[in-house]
Design an enzyme around this catalytic site. Structure first.
Site, PDB file in Angstrom:
ATOM      1  N   GLU A 259      18.550 -14.768  16.998  1.00 48.66           N
ATOM      2  CA  GLU A 259      18.440 -13.828  15.868  1.00 48.66           C
ATOM      3  C   GLU A 259      17.307 -12.865  16.231  1.00 48.66           C
ATOM      4  O   GLU A 259      17.543 -11.712  16.540  1.00 48.66           O
ATOM      5  CB  GLU A 259      18.131 -14.600  14.571  1.00 48.66           C
TER       6      GLU A 259
ATOM      7  N   ASP B 122      24.002 -15.150   4.800  1.00 47.02           N
ATOM      8  CA  ASP B 122      22.636 -15.624   5.066  1.00 47.02           C
ATOM      9  C   ASP B 122      21.869 -15.875   3.756  1.00 47.02           C
ATOM     10  O   ASP B 122      21.784 -17.025   3.312  1.00 47.02           O
ATOM     11  CB  ASP B 122      21.884 -14.636   5.967  1.00 47.02           C
TER      12      ASP B 122
HETATM   13  N1  ADE Z   1      15.987 -19.181   6.501  1.00 43.60           N
HETATM   14  C1  ADE Z   1      16.671 -18.442   5.606  1.00 43.60           C
HETATM   15  N2  ADE Z   1      17.218 -17.360   6.188  1.00 43.60           N
HETATM   16  C2  ADE Z   1      16.883 -17.432   7.507  1.00 43.60           C
HETATM   17  C3  ADE Z   1      17.147 -16.624   8.641  1.00 43.60           C
HETATM   18  N3  ADE Z   1      17.866 -15.514   8.571  1.00 43.60           N
HETATM   19  N4  ADE Z   1      16.617 -16.994   9.827  1.00 43.60           N
HETATM   20  C4  ADE Z   1      15.881 -18.090   9.919  1.00 43.60           C
HETATM   21  N5  ADE Z   1      15.603 -18.892   8.892  1.00 43.60           N
HETATM   22  C5  ADE Z   1      16.100 -18.569   7.684  1.00 43.60           C
HETATM   23 ZN    ZN Z   2      20.178 -18.101   8.326  1.00 41.27          ZN
END
Ligand code: ADE
Ligand code: ZN
Length: 338
Positions: A200, A278
């Protein structure tokens, strides 16, 4: 375009990447704060919503953990979970595999039983009300130690039969998957599958690390695999699901704009990509909003929508027979809508 939007709504979809704490709408934050006598540093829900402007993952997480502080008893977790099921039932979502962050709550003195039983009763009521099926995934917080994760796992063991997999989330930078190799091995030995947020904000190498060291069967986000063409080929060949979250990636500045998102490119490369929400209120949309955003900004075609729908069930933890039933339903909708 209108007919493709109709098709996006009508296709049966599964959500494979949503954090229950991240579905907390500002209005519910204020409702629960009042219920428990919690003082918030925002005057009202709309002021809180205005603060949802982030520079990166950490700036979001700070507010996300603060918001989660109003969740105190099983009724709160029930209400939170059911509200999410109610909301996605309008969007053609028929199966969900939400995450939750046990350590966020136990660290504040909330009993594990309150958290898990509240979430489970919300899921069960949502299933009864809407026919939405579910699998549940607790996540370890990667900014905490492996020992802390092991302690959380000990407390989760009594509820183990209710979980399909273990996950890993929170701050990716400086907390590589290998930090949790041992505890993931222990959890896998109990029969759970493994998934992890990787690629990410972290590099493509962290996706490889999650696959090799944690033996994940699904990668959450995973978008930075595009920096490693060999890895893209491997993910496509093995049909490793990537649960991408396009609106999240834009709000957390992984991409400047939705049209820069690699979802279409990865779909065309044969990777089993899905589009998910998400943390919907924080990032401006639920699952269908993510689909519609991509449809518009990436000029998706009918074949992409069908593939996204199929991928969402293929990548789920449903049994093969149920997946087949969903593939047939997707074909029927494809033939009748648009
Ligand atoms: N917890 C909630 N959303 C998240 C994300 N996008 N990346 C990592 N941890 C998270
Ligand atoms: Zn997440």
């Amino acid at each position: 375009m209108k007919s493709l939007e109709r098709l996006a709504g009508a296709l049966p979809k599964a959500e494979l990447h949503v954090h229950l704490e991240g579905t907390l709408e500002p209005e519910m934050v204020f409702f629960l704060a009042k219920k428990h006598g919690v003082k918030l540093r925002f005057p009202n829900a709309s002021a809180l919503r205005k603060a949802y402007q982030f520079q990166d993952l950490q700036s979001f997480l700070d507010l996300y953990y603060e918001g989660a502080g109003v969740l105190r008893d099983r009724e709160d977790f029930h209400q939170l979970t059911l509200a999410y099921m109610d909301r996605v039932s309008r969007d053609g979502v028929w199966h969900v595999e939400p995450f939750f962050d046990p350590q966020t709550h136990t660290a504040r003195g909330v009993a594990m039983r309150e958290v898990v039983e509240g979430v489970l009763s919300g899921l069960r009521e949502g299933e009864k009300k809407h026919g939405i099926t579910w699998r549940l995934i607790p996540c370890f917080l990667r900014h905490l130690s492996e020992e802390d994760a092991r302690q959380a796992w000990q407390e989760l063991i009594p509820f183990r039969e209710h979980f399909s997999a273990i996950g890993l989330d929170s701050s990716e930078k400086g907390n590589p998957p290998s930090k949790f190799s041992k505890v993931f091995e222990e959890v896998r030995a109990s029969g759970l599958l493994a998934v992890a947020h990787a690629g990410e904000e972290g590099p493509a190498s962290s996706i490889r690390e999650a696959l090799e060291k944690l033996k994940v069967v699904r990668v959450d986000h995973g978008v930075r695999c595009v920096e490693d063409p060999e890895l893209v080929l491997e993910l496509a060949k093995k049909r490793v699901p990537l649960t991408t979250c396009p609106l999240s990636n834009v709000r957390l500045c992984v991409y400047k704009k939705l049209s820069d998102h690699p979802l279409k490119k990865l779909l065309d490369a044969g990777v089993s990509v899905t589009a998910n929400s998400d943390d919907p209120p924080y990032f401006g949309g639920y699952l269908l909003d993510n689909w519609l955003g991509c449809l518009r900004e990436l000029a998706l075609e009918k074949k992409h929508l069908i593939q996204l729908a199929r991928n969402s069930f293929e990548g789920s933890f449903l049994p093969e027979k149920e997946k087949e039933t969903w593939f047939e339903k997707i074909e029927r909708v494809e033939a009748t809508v648009a």
